[in-house]
Design an enzyme around this catalytic site. Sequence first.
Site, PDB file in Angstrom:
ATOM      1  N   TYR A  70     -15.933  -0.459   6.847  1.00  0.00           N
ATOM      2  CA  TYR A  70     -14.480  -0.151   7.330  1.00  0.00           C
ATOM      3  C   TYR A  70     -14.106  -0.545   8.657  1.00  0.00           C
ATOM      4  CZ  TYR A  70     -10.200   2.670   7.745  1.00  0.00           C
ATOM      5  OH  TYR A  70      -8.899   3.169   8.184  1.00  0.00           O
TER       6      TYR A  70
ATOM      7  N   GLY B  10      -0.056   5.135  -0.924  1.00  0.00           N
ATOM      8  CA  GLY B  10      -1.095   5.475  -0.420  1.00  0.00           C
ATOM      9  C   GLY B  10      -0.379   6.712   0.301  1.00  0.00           C
TER      10      GLY B  10
ATOM     11  N   GLY C 283       0.660  -1.374   0.020  1.00  0.00           N
ATOM     12  CA  GLY C 283      -0.110   0.027   0.286  1.00  0.00           C
ATOM     13  C   GLY C 283       0.894   1.424  -0.138  1.00  0.00           C
TER      14      GLY C 283
END
Length: 324
Positions: free
Chosen positions: A140, A11, A8
């Site tokens: 989430y 990001g 990731g």
Amino acid sequence: MQRVLVIGANGQIGSELVDALADRDGIDSVIAADITPPPKPRRVQFETLDVLDAPMLADVVRRHEIEEVYQLAAILSAAGEASPLRAWTLNTSGLLNILELAREGRIRRVFWPSSIAAFGPHSTPVDTPQLTVMDPRTMYGISKLAGERLCEYYFARFGVDVRSLRYPGVVSYKTTPGGGTTDYAIAIFHAARQHTVYRCFLKPDTRLPMIYMPDAVRATLELMQADSTKLQQRSSYNLAGVSFTPAELASAITRHVPDFSVVYEPDSRQAIADTWPRSIDDSEARRDWGWRVRWALDDLVVDMLRNIPLASDREPRLERVLTQ
Ligand code: NAD
């Protein structure tokens, strides 16, 4: 050579964590990975990798002799409500793939971030303690709470050295944020620098826990370097930075940009924010690994304004203040 892998890495947090790790340990010690190639060339080696592809992940770990993994790939709160099943799958299976590699002894240490989104409307809202009711309402938050339980399970059952922080909303200027409910606290600075009215998607009095990126990155590095025997939380540590409302942030910005104004047009993100804590008690992080926040609101505001490019040169007074 033993290396760390940041997944990731393109990001908001990953891109700054990669630089901090490379500054500390050297560019050869860090491998950056993401599902898409980086928008601009990186200082460190880059692998295009889907964290959900377990054989591909194992291959990257083997080829680069990876010792430590920072698993940051996720779908965040607001984006997760648009694709709940994708959010659940990425946020939990991505973590499980890493935990399994650690259980098999192929990596030695794991970092995975949880979030204040793991709390919910029945959590103690002010100075939210480490242990409280957790009833998240977003996919989430549900995936983050499940991930916390997985981290504790893999530590208790298999001895996996996994470490985690419940990040507050992270404020930064180097990349665009990834679709969270706290993104307003970044977009507002860009509006201020472009002399446009900011249309805020939260109400003016919505207090949320936030943290400035240098503190978030330092907390991550400090936790990962802490003495394992001192860490009493293997789910995820509460972490506090600075709590503020949109109105307080706007007022702090207006001290430097007097003509700046905000209109409030709450949207679906307001309902998410209403279920989250207003401030966090991080006494366990301070006790176990010596966490101390450094960035307060006024310093954060000056640093953000200083680092976001000005739309025009018609504001010499502001430039003078920010360069002092
Ligand atoms: P981001 O959305 O900016 O970045 C996530 C990155 O993951 C993206 O570059 C994306 O391309 C990559 N990715 C997506 N799917 C992938 C896959 N299958 N394989 C590999 N990479 C993939 O997120 P961020 O803001 O940098 O957050 C990083 C972590 O911190 C996340 O776990 C997030 O939940 C957590 N967190 C962030 C904040 C915040 O305010 N930014 C707050 C709390 C927790």
